[in-house]
Write a protein that holds these residues in place. Structure first.
Motif, PDB file in Angstrom:
ATOM      1  N   GLY A  77       0.584  -1.132   0.078  1.00  0.00           N
ATOM      2  CA  GLY A  77       0.179   0.103   0.060  1.00  0.00           C
ATOM      3  C   GLY A  77       1.220   1.167   0.181  1.00  0.00           C
ATOM      4  N   ALA A  81      -1.757   2.542  -3.412  1.00  0.00           N
ATOM      5  CA  ALA A  81      -3.646   2.785  -3.288  1.00  0.00           C
ATOM      6  C   ALA A  81      -3.949   3.571  -2.518  1.00  0.00           C
ATOM      7  CB  ALA A  81      -3.265   1.438  -1.954  1.00  0.00           C
ATOM      8  N   ASP A  99      -2.615  -3.640  -4.361  1.00  0.00           N
ATOM      9  CA  ASP A  99      -3.696  -2.296  -4.460  1.00  0.00           C
ATOM     10  C   ASP A  99      -4.458  -2.512  -5.305  1.00  0.00           C
ATOM     11  OD1 ASP A  99      -1.065  -2.643  -1.753  1.00  0.00           O
ATOM     12  OD2 ASP A  99       0.326  -1.176  -3.758  1.00  0.00           O
ATOM     13  N   ALA A 114      -5.353  -1.730   0.252  1.00  0.00           N
ATOM     14  CA  ALA A 114      -4.456  -2.472   0.287  1.00  0.00           C
ATOM     15  C   ALA A 114      -4.506  -3.817   0.723  1.00  0.00           C
ATOM     16  CB  ALA A 114      -3.643  -1.498   1.144  1.00  0.00           C
TER      17      ALA A 114
END
Length: 252
Positions: A77, A81, A99, A114
């Motif tokens: 992430g 994300a 992500d 994420a």
């Protein structure tokens, strides 16, 4: 109740895992980074599902620095994300990460998820960190997308945590809890309200889980330094202790 009263992390003889999980909106680390890391370390989490991680210049360095100060590592992430980030301890064995960017509504912030699948001992667990929209209709649609992602992970046990930007009973919150269990409702521990640290008056952050995961306690940890909590960010953290059954078994 002090953090020490929450069960410690461990792997049990049957392969199931007791984990500490933290959900925390860190407001792009614009506040006191050292206070933020002290709060995280005090909670001794195996997993941290972060919202509003840094997304712009040198964001990876910021995320790595927070992980190092918190005695954790970056799992997935960040900017890729649109803000949600996953951190984990070295106890985790990572199977995969992804992500996910959600559809963009013109004029609003881009949102994303994420996600990861990890193992602790014999327990296998899917993860989704989310930060839902400020706008009601978009937030409701995003709740459905979170549930779609839960199903797509292909694991029997999934944990969802994040800043839902909505109180319990709202349409998006209720959409999620039709399929997922709300840790605070199932096993309340500590404090309830997550916003704001200076005046906690509403619960808009939550840790949710598929039915096979057992909550041993979930809420805003008490006993932490109030000055650190106020300095770290504009949300209070949510900490949960959970038990995840070993693969091939079900919760009793």
């Amino acid at each position: 109740m002090a953090i020490s009263e929450l069960p410690n992390s461990r792997t049990e003889s049957d392969g199931s895992a007791v984990l500490r999980v933290l959900s925390y909106n860190v407001r792009s680390m614009r506040d006191d980074e050292d206070a933020l890391a002290r709060v995280i370390r005090a909670c001794a989490p195996d997993l941290v599902l972060v919202q509003e991680a840094p997304r712009f210049f040198r964001w990876r360095k910021h995320a790595a620095r927070l992980a190092a100060k918190s005695e954790l590592v970056v799992l997935s992430g960040g900017a890729t994300a649109a803000g949600p980030l996953l951190l984990c301890s070295l106890r985790a064995t990572v199977e995969r990460t992804e992500d996910v960017l959600l559809p963009l509504t013109p004029g609003l912030h881009r949102r994303g998820l994420a996600t990861a699948v990890v193992r602790f001992g014999g327990a296998r667990l899917g993860l989704v960190s989310c930060h839902l929209s400020l706008r009601k209709d978009e937030r409701y649609a995003q709740a459905g997308m979170v549930l779609d992602r839960v199903a797509a992970l292909g694991t029997p046990h999934v944990l969802v945590a994040g800043d839902l930007n909505e109180r319990p009973g709202g349409p998006a919150f209720s959409r999620l809890t039709k399929e997922l269990r709300d840790g605070w409702e199932v096993s309340p521990w500590g404090g309830e309200h997550t916003s704001t640290p200076a005046d906690p008056h509403q619960r808009i952050d939550a840790i949710l889980a598929t039915p096979g995961i057992e909550f041993l306690g979930c809420g805003v940890p008490t006993g932490l330094d109030p000055a650190d909590l106020r300095a770290a960010t504009d949300h209070l953290p949510v900490l949960a202790a959970i038990r995840v059954p070993a693969a091939g078994t079900t919760a009793s």
